[in-house]
Enzyme design. Structure first.
Site, PDB file in Angstrom:
ATOM      1  N   ASP A  28      46.883  47.702  36.898  1.00 32.86           N
ATOM      2  CA  ASP A  28      47.752  48.793  37.703  1.00 32.86           C
ATOM      3  C   ASP A  28      46.245  50.266  37.596  1.00 32.86           C
ATOM      4  O   ASP A  28      46.193  50.562  36.745  1.00 32.86           O
ATOM      5  CB  ASP A  28      49.087  49.728  37.233  1.00 32.86           C
ATOM      6  CG  ASP A  28      50.065  50.813  38.531  1.00 32.86           C
ATOM      7  OD1 ASP A  28      50.562  50.276  38.648  1.00 32.86           O
ATOM      8  OD2 ASP A  28      49.361  51.592  38.373  1.00 32.86           O
ATOM      9  N   HIS A  98      56.323  43.788  44.114  1.00 31.00           N
ATOM     10  CA  HIS A  98      55.744  43.953  42.648  1.00 31.00           C
ATOM     11  C   HIS A  98      56.478  43.701  41.742  1.00 31.00           C
ATOM     12  O   HIS A  98      57.609  44.616  41.327  1.00 31.00           O
ATOM     13  CB  HIS A  98      55.051  44.241  42.889  1.00 31.00           C
ATOM     14  CG  HIS A  98      54.779  46.114  42.751  1.00 31.00           C
ATOM     15  ND1 HIS A  98      54.974  45.988  43.730  1.00 31.00           N
ATOM     16  CD2 HIS A  98      54.867  46.795  42.199  1.00 31.00           C
ATOM     17  CE1 HIS A  98      55.556  47.455  43.856  1.00 31.00           C
ATOM     18  NE2 HIS A  98      55.632  48.268  42.924  1.00 31.00           N
ATOM     19  N   ILE A  99      55.725  43.187  40.516  1.00 26.56           N
ATOM     20  CA  ILE A  99      57.438  42.769  39.122  1.00 26.56           C
ATOM     21  C   ILE A  99      55.657  44.040  38.526  1.00 26.56           C
ATOM     22  O   ILE A  99      54.951  43.686  37.853  1.00 26.56           O
ATOM     23  CB  ILE A  99      57.109  41.881  38.170  1.00 26.56           C
ATOM     24  CG1 ILE A  99      57.627  41.100  39.393  1.00 26.56           C
ATOM     25  CG2 ILE A  99      57.629  41.857  36.902  1.00 26.56           C
ATOM     26  CD1 ILE A  99      57.992  39.449  38.514  1.00 26.56           C
TER      27      ILE A  99
HETATM   28  P1  5GP Z   1      55.943  51.141  42.903  1.00 24.81           P
HETATM   29  O1  5GP Z   1      55.776  52.920  42.487  1.00 24.81           O
HETATM   30  O2  5GP Z   1      56.309  50.904  44.157  1.00 24.81           O
HETATM   31  O3  5GP Z   1      56.971  50.406  41.998  1.00 24.81           O
HETATM   32  O4  5GP Z   1      54.489  50.310  42.322  1.00 24.81           O
HETATM   33  C1  5GP Z   1      53.589  50.528  42.823  1.00 24.81           C
HETATM   34  C2  5GP Z   1      52.556  50.811  41.915  1.00 24.81           C
HETATM   35  O5  5GP Z   1      51.132  50.446  42.034  1.00 24.81           O
HETATM   36  C3  5GP Z   1      52.162  52.239  41.136  1.00 24.81           C
HETATM   37  O6  5GP Z   1      52.073  51.989  39.532  1.00 24.81           O
HETATM   38  C4  5GP Z   1      50.556  51.861  41.733  1.00 24.81           C
HETATM   39  O7  5GP Z   1      49.940  53.381  40.402  1.00 24.81           O
HETATM   40  C5  5GP Z   1      50.039  50.978  41.999  1.00 24.81           C
HETATM   41  N1  5GP Z   1      49.018  51.121  42.962  1.00 24.81           N
HETATM   42  C6  5GP Z   1      49.308  51.736  44.207  1.00 24.81           C
HETATM   43  N2  5GP Z   1      48.262  51.674  44.298  1.00 24.81           N
HETATM   44  C7  5GP Z   1      47.259  51.069  43.967  1.00 24.81           C
HETATM   45  C8  5GP Z   1      45.631  49.748  43.992  1.00 24.81           C
HETATM   46  O8  5GP Z   1      45.606  49.964  45.202  1.00 24.81           O
HETATM   47  N3  5GP Z   1      45.044  49.309  42.789  1.00 24.81           N
HETATM   48  C9  5GP Z   1      46.531  48.964  41.998  1.00 24.81           C
HETATM   49  N4  5GP Z   1      45.375  47.943  41.056  1.00 24.81           N
HETATM   50  N5  5GP Z   1      47.178  49.664  41.845  1.00 24.81           N
HETATM   51  C10 5GP Z   1      47.774  50.606  42.949  1.00 24.81           C
END
Ligand code: 5GP
Length: 112
Positions: A28, A98-99
């Site tokens: 992440d 995503h997990i």
């Molecule tokens: P959500 O909030 O949708 O459950 O998690 C999305 C996750 O994706 C977040 O923890 C965020 O930091 C991560 N994330 C968003 N954009 C990117 C990216 O461009 N690269 C990576 N490696 N992680 C990302």
């Protein structure tokens, strides 16, 4: 297309820690623990709400079975947390299933 499809297609960089024919795991960009990776299916499914018992049964099993494999690869086997945010109200910001796999420190309960 989400940013995760771009990561799958190598259009933007990511620190990939595991890959097979069905899924990919990468660190992440904004880690919430010393180890924080995202395990995603290569098929672009929006969230748990879009899963179909007909089309995704095998994929779901594969993802679940891959979680401990990735955790073990990263040295956190036996002590980690998995999180799946479903929908904006739950904090989902990337609409590709995503997990989250988090570990490497003591994790509190309940989560924030
Ligand atoms: P959500 O909030 O949708 O459950 O998690 C999305 C996750 O994706 C977040 O923890 C965020 O930091 C991560 N994330 C968003 N954009 C990117 C990216 O461009 N690269 C990576 N490696 N992680 C990302």
């Amino acid at each position: 297309m989400t940013i995760f499809t771009k990561i799958i297609n190598r259009e933007i960089p990511a620190d990939i820690v595991y890959e097979d024919d069905q899924c990919l795991a990468f660190r992440d960009i904004n880690p919430q623990a010393p180890v924080h990776v995202l395990l995603i299916p290569k098929t672009a499914i929006v969230s748990l709400d879009q899963l179909s018992a007909v089309d995704h049964r095998d994929l779901c099993a594969h993802l679940m079975l891959t979680v401990p494999k990735v955790a073990s690869l990263l040295g956190i086997g036996g002590g980690y947390r998995t999180v799946i945010n479903t929908g904006a109200q739950a904090g989902q910001t990337v609409f590709h299933l995503h997990i989250h796999i988090l570990g490497g420190r003591d994790l509190k309960w309940p989560p924030g």
